[in-house]
Design a protein around this motif. Sequence first.
Motif, mmCIF file in Angstrom:
data_model
loop_
_atom_site.group_PDB
_atom_site.id
_atom_site.type_symbol
_atom_site.label_atom_id
_atom_site.label_comp_id
_atom_site.label_asym_id
_atom_site.label_seq_id
_atom_site.Cartn_x
_atom_site.Cartn_y
_atom_site.Cartn_z
ATOM 1 N N ARG A 220 0.858 -1.190 0.000
ATOM 2 C CA ARG A 220 0.000 0.000 0.000
ATOM 3 C C ARG A 220 0.890 1.234 0.000
ATOM 4 N N GLU B 183 -3.994 6.670 2.539
ATOM 5 C CA GLU B 183 -5.358 6.182 2.776
ATOM 6 C C GLU B 183 -5.402 4.656 2.816
ATOM 7 N N ASN B 184 -4.666 4.029 1.923
ATOM 8 C CA ASN B 184 -4.651 2.565 1.895
ATOM 9 C C ASN B 184 -3.875 1.977 3.066
ATOM 10 N N ARG B 185 -2.831 2.676 3.522
ATOM 11 C CA ARG B 185 -2.043 2.153 4.646
ATOM 12 C C ARG B 185 -2.831 2.171 5.941
ATOM 13 N N ALA C 270 -5.803 1.377 6.376
ATOM 14 C CA ALA C 270 -6.816 0.324 6.397
ATOM 15 C C ALA C 270 -6.358 -0.891 7.191
#
Length: 91
Positions: free
Chosen positions: A43, A47-49, A51
């Motif tokens: 990621r 934003e993806n990290r 999650a």
Amino acid sequence: MASSTLNRWLRPEVYPLFAAVGVAVGICGMQLVRNICINPEVRVTKENRTAGILDNFAEGEKYAEHALRKFVRNKSPEIMPSINGFFTNPE
């Protein structure tokens, strides 16, 4: 000084070494780009990290079972099967 170094490394005998190293660097670069772009566990954006760990088994299966792996799955693990068959099964 620079001329002697250039003459030492740009001989025709060194071209295969440059080609082999270039292919190896290309394969490594391709694998790095593949991992950064489509690996579900990598990621890059913030934003993806945030999650955390996702249970996206379908996406992981899609990444692991790529087209090359599907192509060679039922193939014989030989480089030249016709030549191997010629020498191992004489008529």
